[in-house]
Design a protein around this motif. Structure first.
Motif, mmCIF file in Angstrom:
data_model
loop_
_atom_site.group_PDB
_atom_site.id
_atom_site.type_symbol
_atom_site.label_atom_id
_atom_site.label_comp_id
_atom_site.label_asym_id
_atom_site.label_seq_id
_atom_site.Cartn_x
_atom_site.Cartn_y
_atom_site.Cartn_z
ATOM 1 N N LEU A 1 6.312 -1.544 13.228
ATOM 2 C CA LEU A 1 7.032 -0.273 13.388
ATOM 3 C C LEU A 1 7.155 0.421 12.035
ATOM 4 O O LEU A 1 7.676 -0.157 11.076
ATOM 5 N N LEU A 2 6.650 1.659 11.966
ATOM 6 C CA LEU A 2 6.750 2.479 10.766
ATOM 7 C C LEU A 2 7.639 3.688 11.045
ATOM 8 O O LEU A 2 7.731 4.151 12.183
ATOM 9 N N ASN A 3 8.260 4.209 9.991
ATOM 10 C CA ASN A 3 9.057 5.424 10.129
ATOM 11 C C ASN A 3 9.018 6.205 8.825
ATOM 12 O O ASN A 3 9.438 5.703 7.783
ATOM 13 N N GLN A 4 8.450 7.410 8.879
ATOM 14 C CA GLN A 4 8.361 8.303 7.733
ATOM 15 C C GLN A 4 7.748 7.612 6.513
ATOM 16 O O GLN A 4 8.228 7.745 5.391
ATOM 17 N N GLY A 5 6.686 6.865 6.753
ATOM 18 C CA GLY A 5 5.964 6.222 5.672
ATOM 19 C C GLY A 5 6.501 4.875 5.247
ATOM 20 O O GLY A 5 5.890 4.194 4.419
ATOM 21 N N VAL B 1 0.833 -1.205 0.000
ATOM 22 C CA VAL B 1 0.000 0.000 0.000
ATOM 23 C C VAL B 1 0.871 1.260 0.000
ATOM 24 O O VAL B 1 1.762 1.416 0.842
ATOM 25 N N THR B 2 0.602 2.122 -0.963
ATOM 26 C CA THR B 2 1.275 3.418 -1.059
ATOM 27 C C THR B 2 0.214 4.513 -1.083
ATOM 28 O O THR B 2 -0.813 4.377 -1.752
ATOM 29 N N LYS B 3 0.458 5.570 -0.338
ATOM 30 C CA LYS B 3 -0.439 6.724 -0.349
ATOM 31 C C LYS B 3 0.390 7.976 -0.609
ATOM 32 O O LYS B 3 1.299 8.308 0.170
ATOM 33 N N ILE B 4 0.090 8.647 -1.726
ATOM 34 C CA ILE B 4 0.839 9.839 -2.130
ATOM 35 C C ILE B 4 -0.100 11.043 -2.101
ATOM 36 O O ILE B 4 -1.215 10.995 -2.623
ATOM 37 N N TYR B 5 0.364 12.104 -1.471
ATOM 38 C CA TYR B 5 -0.356 13.370 -1.482
ATOM 39 C C TYR B 5 0.393 14.373 -2.352
ATOM 40 O O TYR B 5 1.636 14.421 -2.335
ATOM 41 N N ALA C 1 3.009 9.499 2.128
ATOM 42 C CA ALA C 1 2.555 9.227 3.497
ATOM 43 C C ALA C 1 2.786 7.768 3.847
ATOM 44 O O ALA C 1 3.075 7.427 4.993
ATOM 45 N N LEU C 2 2.659 6.890 2.853
ATOM 46 C CA LEU C 2 2.963 5.461 2.983
ATOM 47 C C LEU C 2 3.686 5.018 1.729
ATOM 48 O O LEU C 2 3.353 5.466 0.624
ATOM 49 N N ASN C 3 4.665 4.143 1.906
ATOM 50 C CA ASN C 3 5.488 3.735 0.772
ATOM 51 C C ASN C 3 5.633 2.215 0.739
ATOM 52 O O ASN C 3 6.536 1.649 1.347
ATOM 53 N N GLY C 4 4.699 1.539 0.069
ATOM 54 C CA GLY C 4 4.799 0.094 -0.125
ATOM 55 C C GLY C 4 4.676 -0.716 1.155
ATOM 56 O O GLY C 4 5.463 -1.626 1.396
ATOM 57 N N ILE C 5 3.667 -0.413 1.989
ATOM 58 C CA ILE C 5 3.492 -1.087 3.274
ATOM 59 C C ILE C 5 2.753 -2.414 3.084
ATOM 60 O O ILE C 5 1.725 -2.472 2.402
ATOM 61 N N SER C 6 3.271 -3.469 3.710
ATOM 62 C CA SER C 6 2.616 -4.782 3.665
ATOM 63 C C SER C 6 2.660 -5.432 5.046
ATOM 64 O O SER C 6 3.697 -5.411 5.698
ATOM 65 N N THR D 1 -8.538 6.133 0.306
ATOM 66 C CA THR D 1 -8.232 5.173 -0.761
ATOM 67 C C THR D 1 -6.738 5.209 -1.028
ATOM 68 O O THR D 1 -6.161 6.297 -1.177
ATOM 69 N N PRO D 2 -6.081 4.051 -1.098
ATOM 70 C CA PRO D 2 -4.639 4.065 -1.372
ATOM 71 C C PRO D 2 -4.345 4.500 -2.801
ATOM 72 O O PRO D 2 -5.167 4.293 -3.707
ATOM 73 N N THR D 3 -3.186 5.115 -2.997
ATOM 74 C CA THR D 3 -2.745 5.469 -4.343
ATOM 75 C C THR D 3 -2.449 4.207 -5.143
ATOM 76 O O THR D 3 -2.756 4.107 -6.331
ATOM 77 N N SER D 4 -1.853 3.223 -4.479
ATOM 78 C CA SER D 4 -1.620 1.914 -5.091
ATOM 79 C C SER D 4 -1.597 0.867 -3.989
ATOM 80 O O SER D 4 -1.484 1.196 -2.812
ATOM 81 N N GLY D 5 -1.690 -0.395 -4.392
ATOM 82 C CA GLY D 5 -1.738 -1.478 -3.420
ATOM 83 C C GLY D 5 -3.168 -1.843 -3.057
ATOM 84 O O GLY D 5 -4.126 -1.191 -3.496
ATOM 85 N N THR D 6 -3.297 -2.885 -2.256
ATOM 86 C CA THR D 6 -4.634 -3.372 -1.889
ATOM 87 C C THR D 6 -4.732 -3.647 -0.389
ATOM 88 O O THR D 6 -3.743 -3.966 0.266
ATOM 89 N N VAL D 7 -5.948 -3.520 0.120
ATOM 90 C CA VAL D 7 -6.262 -3.886 1.500
ATOM 91 C C VAL D 7 -7.500 -4.766 1.472
ATOM 92 O O VAL D 7 -8.533 -4.380 0.902
ATOM 93 N N GLU D 8 -7.414 -5.947 2.061
ATOM 94 C CA GLU D 8 -8.560 -6.849 2.167
ATOM 95 C C GLU D 8 -8.918 -7.016 3.635
ATOM 96 O O GLU D 8 -8.042 -7.255 4.467
ATOM 97 N N VAL D 9 -10.197 -6.892 3.923
ATOM 98 C CA VAL D 9 -10.699 -6.997 5.296
ATOM 99 C C VAL D 9 -11.845 -7.994 5.321
ATOM 100 O O VAL D 9 -12.771 -7.907 4.506
#
Length: 444
Positions: free
Chosen positions: A220-224, A12-16, A43-48, A79-87
């Motif tokens: 643990l996340l750091n700067q996206g 998941v990536t989120k770009i503003y 804001a997020l860079n390829g989180i899995s 909504t993420p810029t790219s990537g997917t979230v399944e719940v």
């Protein structure tokens, strides 16, 4: 999606888009050559990561790391810029408390409206209503428009609604830090109840005591960016390194372990603690400390170690910790004494001891000798900020002599999820009996 998972986050990536001036947004939209007037902020860079059913997962990191953003994407607010979230499961979210409330509706009307938005029928909300009202404790105000509520009443109702609808998945973003101390205690108790019932929980908090107490796993996340995931204790230790700006040490530790289990982490620590690296280089040291002495002894290293043996400035209330002092002697001394004192920010001595008080006599030392002394004890101070001082002293011909003293050399942060009154916790064991006098009469 794996049947054992409640949540799966994949790349998941989120770009503003950030614009220097408001007019730049208009220029970009109307430019025939599609000239860019913005810069991308990740804001997020390829989180899995994955969250298993019934698991309590914490997400930690400094401000701006993307913690709240990932929660909003999981709940569908963003909504993420790219990537997917399944719940897989019904979500109840404690993000911005009351964000879905209509200010002109009464409390009752907002309860039913939000229940409908969560997918509950009117009949289901009828069954839950009394529990929500009992938890909120706002009385007849529930029949008034929420715009007339105080901030405390608003928070109570929003929290009561979110946490009493029996969610399959509960998303919590710093919500447990709201309200007065009594309401917080009730919130924590309810959190523990739904956790034990098997509800999947994902929580963001800056309260490391809560993270360690409740979480089965921590991300643990750091700067996206995704940094690591593993046991709560180990991730909090890595987080401390980020707070202290020790990114080189963090990277080395990440390369040495995948944090797949506590046993492996402990073995890795035992290797790293014996590698000869200075504790001073791993801690925040007061550059403006006061130090003096006659020079016959000198502190060459010192450190605070938590219960897991990690060098840190942050300790958890209720856990064992160690103060380690390493002194090199530059002259023969008959009976050196090692000391430490912990003060509050106002300079008041709160506690301390020394090797003489503790009956640990140091034999006569020679020039060139190096001694390591450890004071191990339980942290019972309340959560807060403190200062540590230490010294190597002695008595010669009835006079007190200072060989080397360090005043306020280290800052100490105590993390707590339960503070009592005063400076330290008496760790009371509480028992409550109903009608003890009547019981005594029955026994008679």
């Amino acid at each position: 999606m794996s049947p054992e998972n409640a949540i799966e986050v994949k790349q998941v990536t989120k770009i503003y888009k950030l614009y220097n001036k408001p007019i730049d947004r208009l220029k970009e939209s109307m430019n025939p050559a599609h000239k860019s007037y913005h810069r991308d902020f990740y804001a997020l860079n390829g989180i899995s990561f994955e969250v298993k059913r019934g698991e309590t997962v914490g997400i930690i990191g400094t401000n701006g790391s993307g913690k709240s953003t990932i929660l909003k994407i999981i709940t569908g607010v963003l909504t993420p810029t790219s990537g997917t979230v399944e719940v897989d499961g019904k979500i109840s979210a404690l993000l911005e408390l009351g964000a879905g409330f209509n200010q002109d509706y009464t409390g009752i009307e907002n309860i039913y409206m939000n229940g409908t938005m969560m997918g509950y029928t009117r009949r289901e909300m009828d069954a839950k209503l009394q529990d929500i009202l009992d938890f909120a404790e706002i009385g007849d105000f529930v029949y008034q428009p929420v715009k007339t509520y105080s901030s405390g009443m608003f928070v109570r109702l929003a929290f009561a609604l979110a946490i009493n609808v029996d969610p399959e998945i509960l998303i919590v973003d710093e919500a447990l830090s709201v309200g007065d101390v009594f309401f917080q205690a009730k919130c924590y108790k309810r959190m523990e109840e739904i956790r034990k019932s098997g509800t999947t929980i994902v929580m963001v908090s800056h309260d490391m005591g809560s993270i360690i107490k409740y979480c089965d796993k921590v991300i643990l996340l750091n700067q996206g960016d995704f940094v690591a995931q593993g046991s709560a204790g180990k991730m909090v230790d890595l987080y401390k390194k980020i707070l202290a700006g020790r990114m080189d040490q963090l990277q080395e530790e990440l390369e040495m372990s995948d944090f797949s289990g506590d046993k492996e982490v402990e073995e890795e620590h035992l290797k790293s603690s014996a590698d000869g690296s200075r504790m001073l280089d791993q801690m925040s040291i007061n550059a403006n400390r006061e130090e003096y002495g006659d020079g016959r002894a000198k502190f060459i290293d010192l450190g605070l170690l938590d219960e897991r043996g990690n060098v840190t400035n942050m300790l958890l209330k209720g856990e064992m910790f160690t103060i380690r002092e390493i002194v090199q002697f530059n002259a023969p001394i008959e009976a050196p004494i090692f000391t430490y004192t912990i003060k509050d920010k106002k300079g008041t001595d709160l506690t301390g001891t020394n090797t003489m008080y503790e009956g640990t006599d140091i034999k006569p030392v020679k020039s060139g000798d190096i001694y390591q002394v450890e004071f191990r004890q339980k942290m019972t101070l309340q959560g807060g900020e403190y200062l540590l001082s230490m010294s190597c002293t002695g008595f010669e011909h009835g006079e007190h002599v200072v060989y080397h003293r360090l005043y306020d050399v280290v800052s100490l942060t105590v993390i707590s999820n339960k503070n009592t009154v005063g400076i330290y916790d008496m760790e009371s064991q509480v028992k409550a009996l109903k009608n003890p006098a009547a019981r005594t009469e029955e026994n008679a």
